[in-house]
Design a protein around this motif. Structure first.
Motif, PDB file in Angstrom:
ATOM      1  N   ASP A  56       0.344  -1.209  -0.062  1.00 38.38           N
ATOM      2  CA  ASP A  56       0.180  -0.145  -0.393  1.00 38.38           C
ATOM      3  C   ASP A  56       0.809   1.388   0.385  1.00 38.38           C
ATOM      4  O   ASP A  56       0.478   2.298  -0.595  1.00 38.38           O
ATOM      5  N   ALA A  57       1.903   1.418   0.884  1.00 36.41           N
ATOM      6  CA  ALA A  57       2.965   1.929   0.512  1.00 36.41           C
ATOM      7  C   ALA A  57       3.765   2.141  -1.085  1.00 36.41           C
ATOM      8  O   ALA A  57       3.629   3.880  -0.337  1.00 36.41           O
ATOM      9  N   ILE A  58       3.827   1.845  -1.133  1.00 36.37           N
ATOM     10  CA  ILE A  58       4.496   1.203  -2.682  1.00 36.37           C
ATOM     11  C   ILE A  58       3.473   2.287  -3.729  1.00 36.37           C
ATOM     12  O   ILE A  58       3.959   3.072  -4.273  1.00 36.37           O
ATOM     13  N   SER A  59       2.259   1.688  -3.283  1.00 37.15           N
ATOM     14  CA  SER A  59       1.364   1.994  -4.577  1.00 37.15           C
ATOM     15  C   SER A  59       0.880   3.437  -4.009  1.00 37.15           C
ATOM     16  O   SER A  59       0.292   4.878  -4.784  1.00 37.15           O
ATOM     17  N   LEU A  60       1.282   3.853  -3.008  1.00 36.72           N
ATOM     18  CA  LEU A  60       0.628   5.067  -2.602  1.00 36.72           C
ATOM     19  C   LEU A  60       1.752   6.315  -3.326  1.00 36.72           C
ATOM     20  O   LEU A  60       1.517   8.391  -3.468  1.00 36.72           O
ATOM     21  N   LYS A  61       2.870   6.446  -2.856  1.00 41.62           N
ATOM     22  CA  LYS A  61       3.973   6.914  -3.311  1.00 41.62           C
ATOM     23  C   LYS A  61       3.927   7.574  -4.694  1.00 41.62           C
ATOM     24  O   LYS A  61       4.581   8.087  -5.246  1.00 41.62           O
ATOM     25  N   GLY A  62       3.476   6.463  -6.226  1.00 41.49           N
ATOM     26  CA  GLY A  62       3.370   6.074  -6.955  1.00 41.49           C
ATOM     27  C   GLY A  62       2.125   7.144  -7.712  1.00 41.49           C
ATOM     28  O   GLY A  62       1.915   6.396  -8.612  1.00 41.49           O
ATOM     29  N   ARG A  63       1.407   7.637  -7.200  1.00 37.51           N
ATOM     30  CA  ARG A  63      -0.090   8.379  -6.951  1.00 37.51           C
ATOM     31  C   ARG A  63       0.149   9.025  -8.694  1.00 37.51           C
ATOM     32  O   ARG A  63       1.689  10.043  -8.534  1.00 37.51           O
ATOM     33  N   GLY A  64      -0.664   9.041  -9.473  1.00 38.72           N
ATOM     34  CA  GLY A  64      -0.678   9.958 -10.790  1.00 38.72           C
ATOM     35  C   GLY A  64      -2.182  10.177 -10.541  1.00 38.72           C
ATOM     36  O   GLY A  64      -2.606  10.431  -9.725  1.00 38.72           O
ATOM     37  N   TRP A  65      -2.361  10.826 -11.910  1.00 36.11           N
ATOM     38  CA  TRP A  65      -3.532  11.052 -12.474  1.00 36.11           C
ATOM     39  C   TRP A  65      -4.451  10.264 -12.568  1.00 36.11           C
ATOM     40  O   TRP A  65      -5.733  10.203 -12.195  1.00 36.11           O
ATOM     41  N   LYS A  66      -4.762   8.598 -12.665  1.00 38.99           N
ATOM     42  CA  LYS A  66      -5.564   7.353 -11.997  1.00 38.99           C
ATOM     43  C   LYS A  66      -6.323   7.868 -10.816  1.00 38.99           C
ATOM     44  O   LYS A  66      -7.195   7.859 -10.807  1.00 38.99           O
ATOM     45  N   ASP A  67      -5.800   8.447  -9.504  1.00 34.87           N
ATOM     46  CA  ASP A  67      -6.324   8.716  -8.559  1.00 34.87           C
ATOM     47  C   ASP A  67      -7.387   9.709  -8.807  1.00 34.87           C
ATOM     48  O   ASP A  67      -8.463   9.013  -8.349  1.00 34.87           O
ATOM     49  N   GLU A  68      -7.303  10.376  -9.382  1.00 31.35           N
ATOM     50  CA  GLU A  68      -7.648  11.148  -9.818  1.00 31.35           C
ATOM     51  C   GLU A  68      -9.067  11.712 -10.830  1.00 31.35           C
ATOM     52  O   GLU A  68     -10.692  11.456 -10.586  1.00 31.35           O
ATOM     53  N   TYR A  69      -8.955  10.549 -11.354  1.00 32.46           N
ATOM     54  CA  TYR A  69      -9.970  10.779 -12.147  1.00 32.46           C
ATOM     55  C   TYR A  69     -10.949   8.939 -11.761  1.00 32.46           C
ATOM     56  O   TYR A  69     -12.061   9.640 -12.159  1.00 32.46           O
ATOM     57  N   LEU A  70     -10.307   8.275 -10.660  1.00 29.05           N
ATOM     58  CA  LEU A  70     -10.894   7.564 -10.052  1.00 29.05           C
ATOM     59  C   LEU A  70     -11.986   7.843  -9.481  1.00 29.05           C
ATOM     60  O   LEU A  70     -13.052   7.936  -8.981  1.00 29.05           O
TER      61      LEU A  70
END
Length: 138
Positions: A56-70
């Protein structure tokens, strides 16, 4: 005669003491076994939670545009339901999704959300509860 009677009572008492000792040892072994199982489960859960938290921590570090899109994709229909002109379209859209989208697609979509928002640890706990409920484990 009294000596034979006392010896008989002594033998009977010895028999029951021995039976109680065997029962106590059996219970002690059962308690040790249950403790070992509990310790193993606790260790497994701790290791699994640590791994899920790391992912989860690795995933949160690599946040990008897909978070805002979803986030927009998820909240837009909710917001539109409060606008009278758009509410019927949202209802029709959800009805169409319910009728036409295959079940495997919903699972795939759930995996995308879990990966994007970092819900692995929460999913792990929910899945373990579901499995325990299905198996009748308390």
């Amino acid at each position: 005669m009294i000596g034979a009677l006392l010896q008989g009572v002594s033998l009977i008492a010895g028999y029951f003491k021995n039976k109680q000792r065997i029962k106590a040892k059996r219970q002690e072994r059962q308690d040790q076994l249950e403790q070992a199982v509990t310790d193993a489960q606790t260790k497994r859960i701790e290791q699994g939670d640590a791994s899920a938290a790391d992912l989860d921590a690795i995933s949160l570090k690599g946040r990008g545009w897909k978070d805002e899109y979803l986030l927009v994709l998820t909240t837009a229909p909710l917001i539109l339901t409060f606008i009278p002109d758009f509410a019927p379209y949202v209802a029709e859209g959800f009805a169409a999704l319910k009728e036409n989208v295959p079940e495997y697609f919903w699972y795939a979509l759930a995996m995308v959300y879990i990966d994007t928002f970092g819900f692995r640890r929460m999913l792990r706990v929910a899945f373990e509860h579901w499995i325990n409920k299905r198996l009748g484990v308390k």
